[in-house]
Design a protein around this motif. Structure first.
Motif, mmCIF file in Angstrom:
data_model
loop_
_atom_site.group_PDB
_atom_site.id
_atom_site.type_symbol
_atom_site.label_atom_id
_atom_site.label_comp_id
_atom_site.label_asym_id
_atom_site.label_seq_id
_atom_site.Cartn_x
_atom_site.Cartn_y
_atom_site.Cartn_z
ATOM 1 N N ARG A 1 -25.562 -39.407 19.636
ATOM 2 C CA ARG A 1 -26.333 -38.938 20.609
ATOM 3 C C ARG A 1 -26.459 -37.529 20.360
ATOM 4 O O ARG A 1 -25.635 -36.883 20.108
ATOM 5 C CB ARG A 1 -25.818 -39.527 21.946
ATOM 6 N N ILE B 1 -32.828 -36.506 25.868
ATOM 7 C CA ILE B 1 -31.979 -37.006 24.646
ATOM 8 C C ILE B 1 -33.191 -37.342 23.383
ATOM 9 O O ILE B 1 -33.995 -37.937 23.635
ATOM 10 C CB ILE B 1 -31.566 -38.313 24.948
ATOM 11 N N ASP C 1 -30.489 -41.192 20.205
ATOM 12 C CA ASP C 1 -29.389 -42.116 20.859
ATOM 13 C C ASP C 1 -29.454 -43.428 20.275
ATOM 14 O O ASP C 1 -30.189 -44.205 20.492
ATOM 15 C CB ASP C 1 -29.528 -42.439 22.297
ATOM 16 N N ILE D 1 -20.555 -39.209 24.437
ATOM 17 C CA ILE D 1 -20.318 -40.573 24.395
ATOM 18 C C ILE D 1 -18.658 -40.896 24.796
ATOM 19 O O ILE D 1 -18.017 -40.391 24.164
ATOM 20 C CB ILE D 1 -20.825 -41.330 22.994
#
Length: 339
Positions: free
Chosen positions: A71, A87, A90, A296
């Motif tokens: 990510r 983001i 991902d 994560i």
């Protein structure tokens, strides 16, 4: 059983060499003096701060290849107010040397205008790290495109990077320079060494020296012409040691592209004004938020691993085949009862 005499010997080594009880040797061997600590006067500004970070968790490995969840993205602040977290990547990444070109090259060619990656044999163990860093550079590039002149863009890490991806980073430097945004890399940990007899921790010792030579104030120290191996010249920039808040015990390695050299003081003054959060005193709060939003967890990696195992069984693989493929034999040994 642990030999206490060995532990005692290491303790003596730390006491006699690694702990810094006098500045004389430090100053003599590094070339650092009191005048090198430049005081920072924190100054608020109206622009935005972009903080880029990435995360990588192993899902499973079958020796010749492995699967990772990666990510990357950035948090955006205006002053002390969080605006958004973006983001940019991902997804899972299959680290297999035989297909790495088709995974890396489209990003390098389309985003950075580079011909592709050239990996040596010794690099193949680091495929997942390379790919995560590539995604972080893409996030840096995306943030640069969103930023306005005068904004700050922070990167969690160092700009002294692996050679295969250095071209992508230099492209980001050029775009940031054209956009007139300040780009800084801030390392939470650093391996900068000093000393001749034994490798000594330069950042930690410089932090201690700064607390004595410039007590109670934020400061920065340029490593140019200092006796420290910091990769000068390999990535077209300069390295600094910075304490962002005088009340903090921590200083950080900060890398800045060469185009910022003439105004690094004013850039650090702006950043210091937003590095005084009670949640993480002395560290840029935007990077603190980016780490929290983008990381994560081990639970996420474990859940994805279980989901993959379920899918493989639904596709017809037997439980024994799935276990052989995905279970590390170290785990098998740990599950056996002790003697």
């Amino acid at each position: 059983m642990l030999d206490k005499s060995r532990l005692s010997a290491v303790a003596e080594l730390i006491r006699d060499h690694i702990s810094l009880d006098s500045l004389d040797r430090y100053c003599a061997e590094t070339g650092v003096c009191r005048q090198d600590f430049v005081v920072i006067d924190p100054s608020e500004f109206e622009g935005e701060i972009f903080a880029v970070d990435g995360s990588n968790v192993a899902v499973c490995s079958w020796s010749v290849a492995n699967l990772n969840l990666i990510r990357a993205g950035y948090a955006v602040y205006r002053g002390r107010d969080w605006r958004r977290t973006v983001i940019t990547y991902d997804d899972i990444f299959l680290a297999d040397p035989r297909i790495c070109a088709e995974q890396f090259d489209p990003y390098l060619e389309q985003i950075f205008g580079l011909k592709g990656i050239d990996l040596k044999e010794s690099d193949l163990e680091r495929l997942s790290t390379y790919f995560r860093e590539l995604q972080e550079y893409i996030a840096l590039d995306d943030a640069t495109g969103e930023a306005r002149p005068g904004d700050l863009i922070l990167y969690d890490g160092s700009f002294d990077v692996f050679e295969p991806l250095r071209g992508a980073l230099l492209t980001v430097f050029e775009r940031a320079k054209e956009k007139d945004v300040a780009l800084l890399a801030i390392s939470k940990s650093s391996t900068l060494p000093w000393g001749e007899e034994i490798s000594l921790p330069f950042v930690q010792h410089t932090s201690y020296a700064g607390s004595l030579m410039a007590p109670g104030v934020p400061w920065y120290l340029c490593l140019k012409d200092k006796k420290v191996d910091h990769g000068q010249g390999r990535w077209e920039g300069e390295t600094y040691i910075v304490r962002f808040d005088g009340r903090s015990d921590h200083a950080f390695r900060v890398d800045a592209p060469s185009y910022l050299e003439d105004r690094i003081g004013s850039v650090l003054e702006r950043l210091a004004a937003y590095s005084c959060s009670s949640e993480c005193l002395g560290y840029p709060h935007a990077l603190f938020r980016a780490h929290r939003d983008i990381r994560i967890t081990d639970q996420e990696g474990g859940f994805l691993r279980l989901k993959l195992m379920e899918m493989l069984e639904e596709m017809g693989l037997g439980q024994s085949q799935v276990r052989i493929l995905m279970q590390d034999f170290h785990d098998v040994l740990e599950m056996r009862p002790g003697i």
